[in-house]
Design an enzyme around this catalytic site. Structure first.
Site, mmCIF file in Angstrom:
data_model
loop_
_atom_site.group_PDB
_atom_site.id
_atom_site.type_symbol
_atom_site.label_atom_id
_atom_site.label_comp_id
_atom_site.label_asym_id
_atom_site.label_seq_id
_atom_site.Cartn_x
_atom_site.Cartn_y
_atom_site.Cartn_z
ATOM 1 N N VAL A 184 0.841 -1.201 0.000
ATOM 2 C CA VAL A 184 0.000 0.000 0.000
ATOM 3 C C VAL A 184 0.874 1.248 0.000
ATOM 4 O O VAL A 184 0.600 2.223 -0.706
ATOM 5 C CB VAL A 184 -0.950 0.000 1.207
ATOM 6 C CG1 VAL A 184 -1.580 1.373 1.413
ATOM 7 C CG2 VAL A 184 -2.049 -1.048 1.019
ATOM 8 N N GLU A 185 1.944 1.227 0.775
ATOM 9 C CA GLU A 185 2.785 2.412 0.915
ATOM 10 C C GLU A 185 3.520 2.773 -0.374
ATOM 11 O O GLU A 185 3.465 3.924 -0.811
ATOM 12 C CB GLU A 185 3.798 2.207 2.041
ATOM 13 C CG GLU A 185 3.208 2.291 3.430
ATOM 14 C CD GLU A 185 2.703 3.680 3.769
ATOM 15 O OE1 GLU A 185 3.153 4.664 3.145
ATOM 16 O OE2 GLU A 185 1.846 3.784 4.667
#
Length: 374
Positions: free
Chosen positions: A158-159
């Site tokens: 996600v990051e």
């Protein structure tokens, strides 16, 4: 290029790398929301073409910057001449100022749209590769910290899509801009204090790691590396998980994996907690359950309390634990409701958003299932 076009371009280029920040960064709480290699001891600043350049201003003439530099000398023994030289090379980034401004009121929050940015084939396939290439480090982190591999894979995916999009802003430029020229806002003084602390942490980390602070690149809010740690969190939670004698969140997947696990444990992750992170739920028309949406980012309700208020899960909740009620708004479609465990809320301390934490859960699950199928 017009300013609006520039900001849109920069935001598009950094949105994956800065999709979410650690708990003490920009967002306020909301209910809807390897191989060991020898690395050089010192890195030179990146070429100008590799990062977003800004406008020259003489920060050394700013009273607040002079006071900050004096504090760094008095508190940490920095050389005043070296700090003056550093700030003579720091640039003001108006693009960053524009990006941290609150978004104008728009459409209702939509979990389906939000999650589609993260649970999609490119990110899932990259996650399978990342898991396969770093299976040993993930297994070690799970054994040492008790954080499952799929949670670590989901969060790093996600990051930054596993290090693909870590940001192209020089961290010192970003943090100096936000520490001393934050845009007008009700919380301006608090935000400036936060970014001054992060600038202090950046200089301490760079000295500790033996790197040029101008070489650090990150998001428009100053987050660094595969896991997008703010500099203060690098000092607090980052670990040398590949055992090469130094911490490198930019190039070492193992260091990123171990550091994320350490962060989660430091923010309340319980390795002995049984069951799932979240459980699908339905709610009664009586709406007595609404009071449980105001409990903050914390698991503090007993299963029987939720049941009495009209919250029903599709599978039994493990007894003897506390939970919270999560709502995921879906625009004009019905809101999704979930009952969340303590470990789910540990993920929200990485970024204070239900949407963010649920994306980590769903991406990790999707990668695990895809990896198993292959």
């Amino acid at each position: 290029m017009k300013r609006k076009s520039l900001i849109a371009l920069l935001l598009a280029a950094t949105v994956a790398a800065t999709s979410m920040l650690p708990a003490d960064a920009l967002a306020a709480p909301t209910s809807t929301k390897t191989k060991k290699t020898k690395k050089p001891a010192k890195k030179a600043a990146a070429p100008a073409s590799d990062y977003y350049t800004g406008e020259f201003v003489n920060y050394n003439q700013w009273k607040e910057v002079q006071q900050f530099a004096g504090d760094m000398v008095a508190k940490h023994g920095f050389s005043r001449a070296e700090l003056d030289s550093l700030f003579s090379n720091v640039r003001y980034l108006d693009s960053v100022v524009q990006l941290v401004k609150p978004a104008p009121p728009g459409k209702p929050k939509n979990w389906s749209v939000y999650s589609s940015r993260f649970i999609e084939p490119i990110r899932v396939n990259a996650g399978v590769r990342f898991w396969n290439e770093n299976a040993d480090a993930l297994a070690r982190a799970e054994a040492l910290y008790g954080v499952p591999a799929e949670t670590l894979v989901g969060l790093i995916g996600v990051e930054t899509i596993y290090g693909r999009d870590t940001g192209r802003f020089r961290v010192v430029d970003t943090l100096t801009t936000l520490a001393f020229a934050y845009p007008l806002a009700p919380n301006r003084e608090a935000r400036m204090a936060f970014f001054r602390d992060e600038l202090e942490a950046t200089l301490l980390y760079a000295r500790q790691a033996g790197i040029d602070p101008l070489s650090l690149q990150g998001s428009f809010a100053g987050a660094v590396g595969m896991p997008q740690f703010m500099p203060s969190n690098i000092l607090k939670y980052a670990v040398d998980f590949d055992g090469d004698g130094r911490i490198d969140l930019r190039n070492s997947a193992a260091d990123a994996i171990g550091s994320v696990a350490a962060f989660l444990v430091g923010h309340g992750w319980h390795r002995e907690q049984p069951g799932a992170l979240v459980y699908p739920a339905t709610v009664s028309p009586s709406r007595a359950w609404e009071t449980y949406l105001t409990g903050g980012l914390e698991a503090k309700f007993r299963p029987e309390d939720l049941t009495a208020a009209g919250v029903v899960t599709t599978s039994p909740l493990p007894p003897g634990m506390l939970y919270g009620l999560v709502d995921l708004q879906n625009g004009s479609e019905p809101t999704e409701y979930w009952v969340a465990s303590n470990n789910f809320y540990a993920i929200t301390q990485y970024n204070r958003s239900y949407f963010y934490a649920m994306s980590v859960v769903e991406l990790g699950r999707a990668v695990r299932l895809s990896r198993g199928a292959n």
